[in-house]
Design an enzyme around this catalytic site. Structure first.
Site, PDB file in Angstrom:
ATOM      1  N   ASP A 185      18.782  50.435  10.977  1.00  0.00           N
ATOM      2  CA  ASP A 185      19.947  50.807  10.171  1.00  0.00           C
ATOM      3  C   ASP A 185      20.766  51.783  11.027  1.00  0.00           C
ATOM      4  O   ASP A 185      20.356  52.915  11.261  1.00  0.00           O
ATOM      5  CB  ASP A 185      19.479  51.461   8.859  1.00  0.00           C
ATOM      6  CG  ASP A 185      20.639  51.846   7.946  1.00  0.00           C
ATOM      7  OD1 ASP A 185      21.753  52.097   8.460  1.00  0.00           O
ATOM      8  OD2 ASP A 185      20.429  51.912   6.718  1.00  0.00           O
ATOM      9  N   TYR A 233      16.736  55.358   3.575  1.00  0.00           N
ATOM     10  CA  TYR A 233      17.816  55.404   2.579  1.00  0.00           C
ATOM     11  C   TYR A 233      17.275  55.007   1.196  1.00  0.00           C
ATOM     12  O   TYR A 233      16.503  54.056   1.072  1.00  0.00           O
ATOM     13  CB  TYR A 233      18.944  54.451   3.015  1.00  0.00           C
ATOM     14  CG  TYR A 233      20.050  54.367   2.010  1.00  0.00           C
ATOM     15  CD1 TYR A 233      20.962  55.408   1.859  1.00  0.00           C
ATOM     16  CD2 TYR A 233      20.176  53.266   1.171  1.00  0.00           C
ATOM     17  CE1 TYR A 233      21.967  55.355   0.917  1.00  0.00           C
ATOM     18  CE2 TYR A 233      21.194  53.197   0.223  1.00  0.00           C
ATOM     19  CZ  TYR A 233      22.077  54.251   0.100  1.00  0.00           C
ATOM     20  OH  TYR A 233      23.070  54.188  -0.842  1.00  0.00           O
ATOM     21  N   ARG A 283      32.053  30.646   1.017  1.00  0.00           N
ATOM     22  CA  ARG A 283      30.739  31.315   1.061  1.00  0.00           C
ATOM     23  C   ARG A 283      30.077  31.022   2.397  1.00  0.00           C
ATOM     24  O   ARG A 283      29.453  31.877   3.011  1.00  0.00           O
ATOM     25  CB  ARG A 283      29.833  30.878  -0.103  1.00  0.00           C
ATOM     26  CG  ARG A 283      28.396  31.403   0.063  1.00  0.00           C
ATOM     27  CD  ARG A 283      27.541  31.403  -1.204  1.00  0.00           C
ATOM     28  NE  ARG A 283      27.783  30.292  -2.087  1.00  0.00           N
ATOM     29  CZ  ARG A 283      27.393  29.030  -1.871  1.00  0.00           C
ATOM     30  NH1 ARG A 283      26.719  28.727  -0.776  1.00  0.00           N
ATOM     31  NH2 ARG A 283      27.669  28.082  -2.738  1.00  0.00           N
ATOM     32  N   LYS A 314      30.644  53.229   5.156  1.00  0.00           N
ATOM     33  CA  LYS A 314      30.716  54.561   5.725  1.00  0.00           C
ATOM     34  C   LYS A 314      31.695  54.580   6.914  1.00  0.00           C
ATOM     35  O   LYS A 314      32.859  54.332   6.714  1.00  0.00           O
ATOM     36  CB  LYS A 314      29.302  55.031   6.097  1.00  0.00           C
ATOM     37  CG  LYS A 314      28.235  54.704   5.027  1.00  0.00           C
ATOM     38  CD  LYS A 314      28.381  55.489   3.741  1.00  0.00           C
ATOM     39  CE  LYS A 314      27.557  54.967   2.577  1.00  0.00           C
ATOM     40  NZ  LYS A 314      26.133  54.823   2.810  1.00  0.00           N
TER      41      LYS A 314
HETATM   42  C1  LIG Z   1      25.079  54.058   2.202  1.00  0.00           C
HETATM   43  C2  LIG Z   1      23.907  53.628   3.015  1.00  0.00           C
HETATM   44  C3  LIG Z   1      23.261  52.400   2.787  1.00  0.00           C
HETATM   45  C4  LIG Z   1      23.648  51.485   1.641  1.00  0.00           C
HETATM   46  O1  LIG Z   1      24.901  50.918   1.814  1.00  0.00           O
HETATM   47  P1  LIG Z   1      25.860  50.503   0.590  1.00  0.00           P
HETATM   48  O2  LIG Z   1      27.094  50.048   1.301  1.00  0.00           O
HETATM   49  O3  LIG Z   1      26.049  51.702  -0.257  1.00  0.00           O
HETATM   50  O4  LIG Z   1      25.171  49.413  -0.151  1.00  0.00           O
HETATM   51  C5  LIG Z   1      22.226  52.048   3.636  1.00  0.00           C
HETATM   52  N1  LIG Z   1      21.823  52.859   4.643  1.00  0.00           N
HETATM   53  C6  LIG Z   1      22.408  54.042   4.882  1.00  0.00           C
HETATM   54  C7  LIG Z   1      21.906  54.900   6.005  1.00  0.00           C
HETATM   55  C8  LIG Z   1      23.464  54.476   4.085  1.00  0.00           C
HETATM   56  O5  LIG Z   1      24.025  55.673   4.322  1.00  0.00           O
END
Ligand SMILES: *Cc1c(COP(=O)(O)O)cnc(C)c1O
Length: 395
Positions: A174, A102, A50, A199
């Site tokens: 982000d 998001y 961890r 993604k």
């Molecule tokens: C998918 C997404 C998230 C969340 O991520 P997860 O891996 O699904 O927890 C946050 N910000 C954006 C812009 C996203 O497309």
């Protein structure tokens, strides 16, 4: 040499590490939760996974270098990374957050952090005056997501970072939609970069993961403490898969973005399409800013058909993209935000955010762009036929 290196070279240098013991060309998968300590009094670098694991650390070092930060952190999901980052704040602190943030980030702010006295104001971050007006004496973070989802509005990271610094608050970005291939927020003045690595970074729709990169030692130390304390770390096998995904990130996202540009131009010319949202199109209000801070419109676009029936007919007739949530994969992904990512908004909020009943979002994959265009041409013809029938039946 290091500074003159192209990003694609750096990407490979940071993800291929020859194992000194065996010569293996890849980082081993260290499936071990604990580590033997040779000395009774002095413990080694790793003690418990961890707190630190060599495979995860290889990934964390790679993303830190690629984003130009001091330290990287791998989490079990994008939301785990974002939630942990928000816990840098304390009760009584305040964050300025984009209105069209998001959905998961919206949920944790409004339904979890709110209960612990961490406050927020939603603003249109593309409007710098609105951002300035929302800042209070207790504001600690200005949060940015650019381009926004699903209407691809562009926020000026440099300008926001300047405003944040003048008010002694942090800028969190982000960077999921752009990745460090196109946009490196720390170089533009931000303090912390966050990713849903589910993604583009993973890129194959096979891992759920999150990453964070801190731009300063102070923030890195505080985030490391929270990563270890809260424990929302990424598993070892998934860390390895992300390292593998990273190696091809540059070629994947550049090809997808080139196709997205072509598809956006194609859709703009079609009479069945009322609107195309893509920051690589010259008539998009944020296109100059986008090209300046990211150099590309990216691989995601959205477009608006006449109504829900048209969107339904389009989805029914396309054959290449999968119809699903998520984005950033080798396969093109078509989604319907009103019923998927933005289903939690009321109809009024949805329309106000520019998410009409005919809106579809497309994450362009690695199929040939002309094949996708042929597929969409046929689907749009069905939309037209469908519309004629509906009109013909007197509905
Ligand atoms: C998918 C997404 C998230 C969340 O991520 P997860 O891996 O699904 O927890 C946050 N910000 C954006 C812009 C996203 O497309």
């Amino acid at each position: 040499m290091a500074n003159s290196m192209e990003f694609s070279t750096k990407l490979i240098r940071e993800t291929v590490a020859v194992d000194p013991q065996t010569g293996a060309a890849n980082v081993p998968v260290y499936l071990s939760s604990t580590f033997h300590q040779k000395d009774f009094d002095h413990y080694g670098k790793y003690d418990y996974s961890r707190s630190g694991n060599p495979t995860r650390e290889a990934l964390e070092n790679a993303i830190a270098s690629l984003e130009g930060g001091v330290r990287g952190f791998a989490f079990a999901s994008g939301m785990a990374a974002i939630s942990t980052a928000f816990l840098l704040l304390s009760s009584g602190d305040h964050a300025v957050v984009p209105k069209n943030v998001y959905g998961g980030t919206f949920r944790i702010l409004t339904q979890v952090l709110h209960r612990f006295g961490i406050e927020h104001t939603f603003v249109d971050t593309t409007d710098l005056d609105e951002v300035k007006k929302a800042i209070r004496p207790n504001t600690k973070v200005i949060y940015v997501e650019t381009p926004s989802n699903p209407t691809l509005k562009v926020t000026d990271i440099r300008a926001i970072s300047k405003i944040a610094k003048a008010h002694r608050c942090y800028t969190f970005v982000d960077n999921t939609f752009m990745t460090p291939v196109f946009q490196r927020p720390l170089e533009l003045g931000a303090d912390l970069v966050l990713h849903s690595a589910t993604k583009f970074i993973s890129g194959h729709s096979d891992v759920v993961a999150g990453l964070a990169v801190a731009g300063s030692e102070d923030l890195a130390g505080r985030l490391y403490f929270l990563q270890n304390a809260l424990g929302a770390i990424l598993g070892v096998q998934d860390s390895w898969l992300l390292l593998r995904g990273l190696k091809t990130l540059d070629v994947r996202i550049r090809k997808s973005a080139a196709s997205a540009q072509k598809i956006a131009e194609f859709l703009s010319e079609r009479p069945e399409v009322n609107n195309v949202f893509y920051p690589g199109l010259p008539d998009h209000p944020g296109s100059d800013l986008q090209l300046d801070q990211a150099g590309s419109g990216g691989a995601v676009l959205s477009f608006e058909l006449e109504n829900e029936a048209s969107a339904r007919a389009f989805v029914h007739h396309v054959t290449l993209p999968v119809f699903a949530v998520s984005l950033g994969a080798v396969e093109s992904i078509l989604s319907y935000p009103p019923k998927m990512s933005h289903a939690e908004l009321s109809e009024e909020e949805r329309i106000r955010s520019g998410i009409g009943d005919g809106l579809l979002r497309l994450s362009v994959g690695l199929e040939d762009a002309d094949d996708l265009i042929r597929d969409f041409t046929a689907a749009l013809a069905s939309v037209r036929r469908n519309r004629r029938q509906t009109v013909g039946s007197g509905e």
